[in-house]
Scaffold this motif. Sequence first.
Motif, short mmCIF file in Angstrom:
data_model
loop_
_atom_site.label_atom_id
_atom_site.label_comp_id
_atom_site.label_asym_id
_atom_site.label_seq_id
_atom_site.Cartn_x
_atom_site.Cartn_y
_atom_site.Cartn_z
N LEU A 1 -0.74 8.37 -3.20
CA LEU A 1 -1.22 7.57 -4.33
C LEU A 1 -0.21 7.47 -5.47
O LEU A 1 -0.32 6.57 -6.30
CB LEU A 1 -2.54 8.14 -4.86
N GLY A 2 0.72 8.38 -5.54
CA GLY A 2 1.83 8.22 -6.48
C GLY A 2 1.71 8.91 -7.83
O GLY A 2 2.70 9.04 -8.54
N THR B 1 0.80 -1.21 0.00
CA THR B 1 0.00 0.00 0.00
C THR B 1 0.84 1.26 0.00
O THR B 1 1.83 1.36 0.73
CB THR B 1 -0.90 0.01 1.24
N GLY B 2 0.42 2.25 -0.79
CA GLY B 2 1.03 3.58 -0.73
C GLY B 2 2.53 3.53 -0.88
O GLY B 2 3.05 3.02 -1.87
N ASP B 3 3.24 4.01 0.11
CA ASP B 3 4.70 4.08 0.06
C ASP B 3 5.32 3.00 0.93
O ASP B 3 6.46 3.10 1.36
CB ASP B 3 5.16 5.47 0.53
N ALA B 4 4.54 1.94 1.22
CA ALA B 4 5.03 0.89 2.11
C ALA B 4 6.16 0.11 1.45
O ALA B 4 6.10 -0.20 0.27
CB ALA B 4 3.90 -0.05 2.50
N SER B 5 7.18 -0.22 2.20
CA SER B 5 8.30 -1.04 1.74
C SER B 5 8.96 -1.61 2.99
O SER B 5 8.66 -1.18 4.10
CB SER B 5 9.31 -0.19 0.95
N MET C 1 -9.29 -1.37 -4.12
CA MET C 1 -8.46 -2.48 -4.59
C MET C 1 -7.20 -1.97 -5.28
O MET C 1 -6.12 -2.55 -5.14
CB MET C 1 -9.25 -3.39 -5.53
N LYS C 2 -7.32 -0.89 -6.04
CA LYS C 2 -6.14 -0.30 -6.69
C LYS C 2 -5.16 0.21 -5.64
O LYS C 2 -3.94 0.10 -5.83
CB LYS C 2 -6.57 0.86 -7.60
N TYR C 3 -5.69 0.80 -4.58
CA TYR C 3 -4.81 1.37 -3.57
C TYR C 3 -4.18 0.30 -2.67
O TYR C 3 -2.96 0.26 -2.50
CB TYR C 3 -5.59 2.38 -2.71
N PHE C 4 -5.00 -0.56 -2.11
CA PHE C 4 -4.48 -1.56 -1.17
C PHE C 4 -3.84 -2.76 -1.87
O PHE C 4 -3.10 -3.52 -1.25
CB PHE C 4 -5.60 -2.04 -0.24
N TRP D 1 -9.35 9.03 -7.57
CA TRP D 1 -9.65 8.89 -6.14
C TRP D 1 -10.61 9.98 -5.68
O TRP D 1 -11.60 9.71 -5.00
CB TRP D 1 -8.35 8.97 -5.35
N SER D 2 -10.33 11.21 -6.06
CA SER D 2 -11.15 12.33 -5.64
C SER D 2 -12.58 12.20 -6.17
O SER D 2 -13.55 12.43 -5.43
CB SER D 2 -10.53 13.64 -6.13
N GLU D 3 -12.73 11.82 -7.43
CA GLU D 3 -14.05 11.69 -8.03
C GLU D 3 -14.88 10.62 -7.32
O GLU D 3 -16.04 10.84 -6.95
CB GLU D 3 -13.93 11.35 -9.51
#
Length: 295
Positions: A193-194, A99-103, A263-266, A202-204
Amino acid sequence: MEGIIAGLIGAGLLAAWLLPKLRLRRALARPLAPELVAILERNLAQYARMDEGQQRRLRRLVQQFLHEKAFVGCAGLEVTDEMRVTIAAQACMLVLGGTGDASPANLYPSLHAVLVYPGAFLVPRREVDAAGVVTEQRQDLLGESWGDGRVILSWDHVRRAGAEESPDHNVVLHEFAHQLDSESGSTNGAPYLGSTERYRSWSEVLSRNYAALRRDAMWGQRGVLDHYGASSPAEFFAVATESFFEQPWELSARHPDLYEEFMKYFRVDPRDWVAEPQPVFDDPFQHGLVYGQWR
């Protein structure tokens, strides 16, 4: 002499950067202890349905979380391995898909400590009305995410939610969603979100669903999303995150666009981890025609 001093400073900075990485690598070199895996299996309902690769990644993330984050018992509570593993497992489920910037080097980077209370806890609140009158209050909470690197949780609620297949509310998922949200620089319902295109989509989608929840809350209409999410975009993201992981079938049926965006994000589909609920029909003579509420 100046060159020697600069060299020593540089070496010290390099050591300070390398040592935590070396310690983490050493901690992750050993598998999660069997007794801790047993806690994970017992207190995270989704774990049993994950595939082998997801289970292996989750165990590794839990190890890293336990290595990096401090746990502090409050109000006389003694923190046990069961508490630590249960909280870590639920928090790490959010970043299982990267997710996101996770590493491996960036697991909830702003978080330093998890404070655990036996049950609901009181926090001071200051309310200012339109006339400027200040009222001091104390509010009962099950959890809270702070901007100073702390998350506060009620163990009683964490324990019960982790053992249920589809709890109505999961305080760990909620508060750690706020942690993810804050990684973009502000807690406003739009996590990292990148790309500009991802933020536009996402906003919409979230704005549309947030507005719908506000209408439902106004008219007292209940759905899969808790009305608390109507209080702000940040709370909407946290509430929707709970539903995404705990009630994925219901969320995907009632808010398909929101479910796709999550689903796209996580980067996971929690429907793989939760049994599909059986539909309840409003009229037993109209099976297949009337689709009522989920169990």
